[in-house]
Design a protein around this motif. Structure first.
Motif, PDB file in Angstrom:
ATOM      1  N   ARG A 122       1.304  -1.430   0.085  1.00 55.69           N
ATOM      2  CA  ARG A 122       0.297  -0.142  -0.431  1.00 55.69           C
ATOM      3  C   ARG A 122       0.796   1.221  -0.378  1.00 55.69           C
ATOM      4  O   ARG A 122       0.703   2.333  -1.126  1.00 55.69           O
ATOM      5  CB  ARG A 122      -1.013  -0.028   1.432  1.00 55.69           C
ATOM      6  CG  ARG A 122      -1.936  -1.135   1.271  1.00 55.69           C
ATOM      7  CD  ARG A 122      -3.313  -0.624   1.773  1.00 55.69           C
ATOM      8  NE  ARG A 122      -2.966  -0.046   3.359  1.00 55.69           N
ATOM      9  CZ  ARG A 122      -2.731  -1.842   4.505  1.00 55.69           C
ATOM     10  NH1 ARG A 122      -3.112  -3.120   3.939  1.00 55.69           N
ATOM     11  NH2 ARG A 122      -2.798  -1.106   5.431  1.00 55.69           N
ATOM     12  N   VAL A 123       1.505   1.144   1.221  1.00 48.22           N
ATOM     13  CA  VAL A 123       2.986   2.008   0.468  1.00 48.22           C
ATOM     14  C   VAL A 123       3.484   2.827  -0.334  1.00 48.22           C
ATOM     15  O   VAL A 123       3.909   3.572  -0.985  1.00 48.22           O
ATOM     16  CB  VAL A 123       4.276   2.313   2.142  1.00 48.22           C
ATOM     17  CG1 VAL A 123       4.952   3.314   1.242  1.00 48.22           C
ATOM     18  CG2 VAL A 123       3.429   2.078   2.868  1.00 48.22           C
ATOM     19  N   VAL A 124       3.797   1.578  -1.476  1.00 48.04           N
ATOM     20  CA  VAL A 124       4.545   1.732  -2.702  1.00 48.04           C
ATOM     21  C   VAL A 124       3.255   2.295  -3.691  1.00 48.04           C
ATOM     22  O   VAL A 124       3.707   3.089  -4.149  1.00 48.04           O
ATOM     23  CB  VAL A 124       5.012   0.485  -3.185  1.00 48.04           C
ATOM     24  CG1 VAL A 124       5.310   0.389  -4.380  1.00 48.04           C
ATOM     25  CG2 VAL A 124       6.494   0.153  -2.316  1.00 48.04           C
ATOM     26  N   ALA A 125       2.367   1.504  -3.666  1.00 46.14           N
ATOM     27  CA  ALA A 125       0.647   2.443  -4.620  1.00 46.14           C
ATOM     28  C   ALA A 125       0.847   3.371  -4.659  1.00 46.14           C
ATOM     29  O   ALA A 125       0.439   4.487  -4.622  1.00 46.14           O
ATOM     30  CB  ALA A 125      -0.496   1.511  -3.940  1.00 46.14           C
ATOM     31  N   GLU A 153       3.516   5.874  -5.298  1.00 46.71           N
ATOM     32  CA  GLU A 153       3.497   6.219  -7.223  1.00 46.71           C
ATOM     33  C   GLU A 153       2.588   6.843  -7.406  1.00 46.71           C
ATOM     34  O   GLU A 153       2.885   7.473  -8.341  1.00 46.71           O
ATOM     35  CB  GLU A 153       3.207   4.545  -7.679  1.00 46.71           C
ATOM     36  CG  GLU A 153       2.543   4.486  -8.400  1.00 46.71           C
ATOM     37  CD  GLU A 153       3.513   4.485 -10.472  1.00 46.71           C
ATOM     38  OE1 GLU A 153       3.737   4.570 -10.924  1.00 46.71           O
ATOM     39  OE2 GLU A 153       4.824   4.685  -9.668  1.00 46.71           O
ATOM     40  N   GLU A 154       1.473   7.093  -6.827  1.00 52.51           N
ATOM     41  CA  GLU A 154       0.191   7.851  -6.740  1.00 52.51           C
ATOM     42  C   GLU A 154       0.475   9.093  -6.771  1.00 52.51           C
ATOM     43  O   GLU A 154       0.119  10.249  -7.560  1.00 52.51           O
ATOM     44  CB  GLU A 154      -0.579   7.519  -6.451  1.00 52.51           C
ATOM     45  CG  GLU A 154      -1.661   6.062  -6.685  1.00 52.51           C
ATOM     46  CD  GLU A 154      -3.086   6.248  -5.777  1.00 52.51           C
ATOM     47  OE1 GLU A 154      -3.120   7.141  -4.422  1.00 52.51           O
ATOM     48  OE2 GLU A 154      -3.417   4.979  -5.913  1.00 52.51           O
ATOM     49  N   ARG A 155       1.534   9.678  -5.622  1.00 49.94           N
ATOM     50  CA  ARG A 155       2.114  10.453  -5.739  1.00 49.94           C
ATOM     51  C   ARG A 155       3.315  10.808  -6.353  1.00 49.94           C
ATOM     52  O   ARG A 155       3.957  12.136  -6.088  1.00 49.94           O
ATOM     53  CB  ARG A 155       2.225  10.718  -3.906  1.00 49.94           C
ATOM     54  CG  ARG A 155       0.865  10.696  -3.808  1.00 49.94           C
ATOM     55  CD  ARG A 155       1.345  10.842  -1.875  1.00 49.94           C
ATOM     56  NE  ARG A 155       0.122  10.778  -1.532  1.00 49.94           N
ATOM     57  CZ  ARG A 155      -0.051  10.321   0.078  1.00 49.94           C
ATOM     58  NH1 ARG A 155       1.264  10.345   0.751  1.00 49.94           N
ATOM     59  NH2 ARG A 155      -1.395  10.240   0.769  1.00 49.94           N
ATOM     60  N   GLY A 156       3.919  10.409  -7.758  1.00 49.23           N
ATOM     61  CA  GLY A 156       5.155  10.854  -8.158  1.00 49.23           C
ATOM     62  C   GLY A 156       6.519  10.408  -7.902  1.00 49.23           C
ATOM     63  O   GLY A 156       7.581  10.433  -8.269  1.00 49.23           O
ATOM     64  N   GLN A 179       0.750  -3.441  -9.198  1.00 43.12           N
ATOM     65  CA  GLN A 179      -0.059  -2.704  -8.536  1.00 43.12           C
ATOM     66  C   GLN A 179      -1.141  -1.952 -10.211  1.00 43.12           C
ATOM     67  O   GLN A 179      -1.999  -1.899 -10.064  1.00 43.12           O
ATOM     68  CB  GLN A 179       0.647  -1.242  -8.026  1.00 43.12           C
ATOM     69  CG  GLN A 179      -0.166   0.384  -8.084  1.00 43.12           C
ATOM     70  CD  GLN A 179      -1.514  -0.050  -7.324  1.00 43.12           C
ATOM     71  OE1 GLN A 179      -1.798  -0.894  -6.421  1.00 43.12           O
ATOM     72  NE2 GLN A 179      -2.776   0.939  -7.775  1.00 43.12           N
ATOM     73  N   GLN A 180       0.592  -1.949 -10.481  1.00 42.62           N
ATOM     74  CA  GLN A 180       0.136  -2.093 -12.316  1.00 42.62           C
ATOM     75  C   GLN A 180      -1.106  -3.210 -13.095  1.00 42.62           C
ATOM     76  O   GLN A 180      -1.984  -2.624 -13.665  1.00 42.62           O
ATOM     77  CB  GLN A 180       1.140  -1.722 -12.993  1.00 42.62           C
ATOM     78  CG  GLN A 180       2.117   0.061 -13.208  1.00 42.62           C
ATOM     79  CD  GLN A 180       3.432  -0.215 -13.478  1.00 42.62           C
ATOM     80  OE1 GLN A 180       3.573  -0.937 -14.608  1.00 42.62           O
ATOM     81  NE2 GLN A 180       3.855   0.922 -13.186  1.00 42.62           N
TER      82      GLN A 180
END
Length: 126
Positions: free
Chosen positions: A81-84, A87-90, A119-120
């Motif tokens: 979840r942290v990585v996701a 990723e959303e925040r660039g 995630q992708q």
């Protein structure tokens, strides 16, 4: 800023804190600062942070969202979840982003890439 902060500086302080910027007096402004005016007069200059600190701020923000615990102590699902979120925040557009996040999570770069790929794939299936 001085003790007698301009009302605009006081009003934008929460925003500046959130993005890691600082307010300086217009007299101290550098060419790359953003000068804000109040009633057509220079009121406050905003000094934006460099990209090198952006990832640290993102990691700190995520750490707070997960209760302030060290990210290395999170379970696998939480780390995903942290990585996701990052990723959303660039976060991974910043140079060495994957390496920095991997170190913060206590995992390998390969693991971070696996989380990103998962995630992708999940996003494509949705």
């Amino acid at each position: 800023m001085s003790r007698e902060e301009h009302p605009l500086a006081q009003a934008i302080k929460p925003l500046l804190d959130a993005v890691g910027a600082t307010a300086v007096s217009p007299a101290e402004a550098r060419p790359d600062d953003v000068l804000l005016e109040w009633e057509e007069q220079p009121a406050v200059a905003v000094r934006l942070p460099g990209l090198e600190s952006a990832l640290d701020r993102l990691l700190g923000e995520v750490r707070r969202q997960f209760g302030g615990v060290e990210l290395t102590a999170l379970d696998r699902a939480s780390k995903q979840r942290v990585v996701a979120q990052l990723e959303e925040r660039g976060a991974f557009t910043i140079r060495h982003g994957v390496e920095t996040v991997a170190a913060a999570l206590g995992v390998s770069r390969f693991t971070v890439y696996n989380y990103l790929n998962r995630q992708q794939a999940t996003t494509k299936d949705a």
